[in-house]
Design a protein around this motif. Structure first.
Motif, PDB file in Angstrom:
ATOM      1  N   ASN A 229      17.222 -14.063  42.322  1.00 47.13           N
ATOM      2  CA  ASN A 229      17.661 -13.217  41.606  1.00 47.13           C
ATOM      3  C   ASN A 229      17.930 -13.465  40.417  1.00 47.13           C
ATOM      4  O   ASN A 229      17.713 -12.317  39.300  1.00 47.13           O
ATOM      5  CB  ASN A 229      19.427 -12.995  42.158  1.00 47.13           C
ATOM      6  CG  ASN A 229      19.976 -10.850  42.032  1.00 47.13           C
ATOM      7  OD1 ASN A 229      19.124 -10.394  41.793  1.00 47.13           O
ATOM      8  ND2 ASN A 229      20.544 -11.689  41.122  1.00 47.13           N
TER       9      ASN A 229
ATOM     10  N   GLN B  43      16.039 -10.503  37.626  1.00 42.79           N
ATOM     11  CA  GLN B  43      16.634  -9.714  36.946  1.00 42.79           C
ATOM     12  C   GLN B  43      15.859 -10.346  34.992  1.00 42.79           C
ATOM     13  O   GLN B  43      16.019  -8.885  34.382  1.00 42.79           O
ATOM     14  CB  GLN B  43      17.563 -10.278  36.790  1.00 42.79           C
ATOM     15  CG  GLN B  43      17.846  -9.599  38.026  1.00 42.79           C
ATOM     16  CD  GLN B  43      19.848  -9.791  38.567  1.00 42.79           C
ATOM     17  OE1 GLN B  43      20.324 -10.289  37.196  1.00 42.79           O
ATOM     18  NE2 GLN B  43      20.164  -8.126  39.308  1.00 42.79           N
TER      19      GLN B  43
ATOM     20  N   LYS C 120      14.073  -5.727  40.572  1.00 41.52           N
ATOM     21  CA  LYS C 120      15.268  -6.053  41.318  1.00 41.52           C
ATOM     22  C   LYS C 120      14.597  -6.258  42.761  1.00 41.52           C
ATOM     23  O   LYS C 120      14.004  -6.594  42.547  1.00 41.52           O
ATOM     24  CB  LYS C 120      15.343  -3.972  41.079  1.00 41.52           C
ATOM     25  CG  LYS C 120      15.901  -3.799  39.672  1.00 41.52           C
ATOM     26  CD  LYS C 120      16.237  -2.052  40.376  1.00 41.52           C
ATOM     27  CE  LYS C 120      16.605  -1.797  38.657  1.00 41.52           C
ATOM     28  NZ  LYS C 120      17.615  -2.292  38.201  1.00 41.52           N
TER      29      LYS C 120
ATOM     30  N   LYS D 173      25.583 -10.879  42.047  1.00 37.27           N
ATOM     31  CA  LYS D 173      24.300  -9.755  41.119  1.00 37.27           C
ATOM     32  C   LYS D 173      23.464  -8.915  41.864  1.00 37.27           C
ATOM     33  O   LYS D 173      22.275  -8.602  41.156  1.00 37.27           O
ATOM     34  CB  LYS D 173      24.650  -9.567  39.563  1.00 37.27           C
ATOM     35  CG  LYS D 173      26.378  -9.880  39.290  1.00 37.27           C
ATOM     36  CD  LYS D 173      25.626  -9.949  38.049  1.00 37.27           C
ATOM     37  CE  LYS D 173      26.717 -10.373  37.796  1.00 37.27           C
ATOM     38  NZ  LYS D 173      28.914  -9.866  38.060  1.00 37.27           N
TER      39      LYS D 173
ATOM     40  N   ASP E 100      21.197  -6.360  43.503  1.00 33.95           N
ATOM     41  CA  ASP E 100      20.565  -5.145  43.181  1.00 33.95           C
ATOM     42  C   ASP E 100      21.091  -4.289  44.283  1.00 33.95           C
ATOM     43  O   ASP E 100      21.600  -3.548  44.222  1.00 33.95           O
ATOM     44  CB  ASP E 100      19.348  -4.794  42.676  1.00 33.95           C
ATOM     45  CG  ASP E 100      19.376  -5.797  40.755  1.00 33.95           C
ATOM     46  OD1 ASP E 100      19.976  -4.884  40.107  1.00 33.95           O
ATOM     47  OD2 ASP E 100      18.243  -6.006  41.061  1.00 33.95           O
TER      48      ASP E 100
END
Length: 154
Positions: A111, A115, A120, A139, A141
Motif C-alpha cells: 500500500n 500510494q 489506489k 490506510k 483505500d
C-alpha cells in the motif's frame, strides 16, 4: 438513463482475448461517447499476468480509453519486484490485492509503495472485522468482501 443521474463505478473484467483485440478500444470509445456515462463510471479490470503478457496492447488500450474517463485496475497484485515494474510502466488507477494471499506487514508495504506511485489500493476477500481494522490502520483505500457487504441482487 437521465444525463444528471449519478452512475456508480462499474468495472468490467477483461479477458486475454479482449486485450489482444485491436478494435476493442475504438468500440468502447464510441459507445462511451454516445452514452450518458459520467467520467469514472466505467473501469476495466485486468489480471496482472494478462497485463504482463499483453503489456503493449494494454498500454494502447489505456491510451485510447483514459481520455473517455475509463479507469484501469490490475488484479492479482502480489507486490513482487516484477509486479511493481509493471506498475511503473502501465500506471493503473488501482491495484487489487487478496487479503488471503498477503500477510499484514507485506500488505502495508504494498500500500505504501502504491500510494507513492499515485495508485489506489483495493483489498479483496475481507472476511473479518480484524482484517478490516488492519486495513484501516494501514490506510488501504478500498475493501471488498463479506465483512463489508454480503452479495446483493442488482
Amino acid at each position: 438513463i437521465k444525463p444528471d443521474w449519478a452512475i456508480p463505478r462499474n468495472n468490467v473484467n477483461l479477458s486475454e482475448a479482449t486485450l489482444a483485440d485491436p478494435q476493442f478500444g475504438q468500440y468502447v470509445s464510441k459507445y462511451v461517447d454516445d452514452s450518458y456515462l459520467s467520467n469514472g463510471a466505467l473501469g476495466f479490470e485486468i489480471l496482472l499476468d494478462d497485463a504482463i503478457a499483453h503489456e503493449a496492447a494494454l498500454q494502447k488500450l489505456m491510451a485510447e480509453l483514459r481520455p473517455h474517463g475509463c479507469s484501469f485496475t490490475l488484479s492479482g497484485f502480489d507486490g513482487s519486484d516484477v509486479s511493481f515494474a509493471v506498475l511503473k510502466v502501465l500506471a493503473p488507477n488501482f491495484v487489487k490485492i487478496s487479503a488471503a494471499s498477503v500477510n499484514p506487514a507485506k500488505l502495508a508495504e504494498i500500500n505504501r509503495k502504491c500510494q507513492a506511485l499515485g495508485i489506489k489500493t483495493i483489498v479483496e476477500h475481507v472476511e473479518s472485522s480484524q482484517v478490516l481494522q488492519h486495513l484501516r490502520e494501514s490506510k488501504i483505500d478500498f475493501a471488498q468482501g463479506f465483512e463489508i457487504s454480503p452479495v446483493q441482487p442488482l
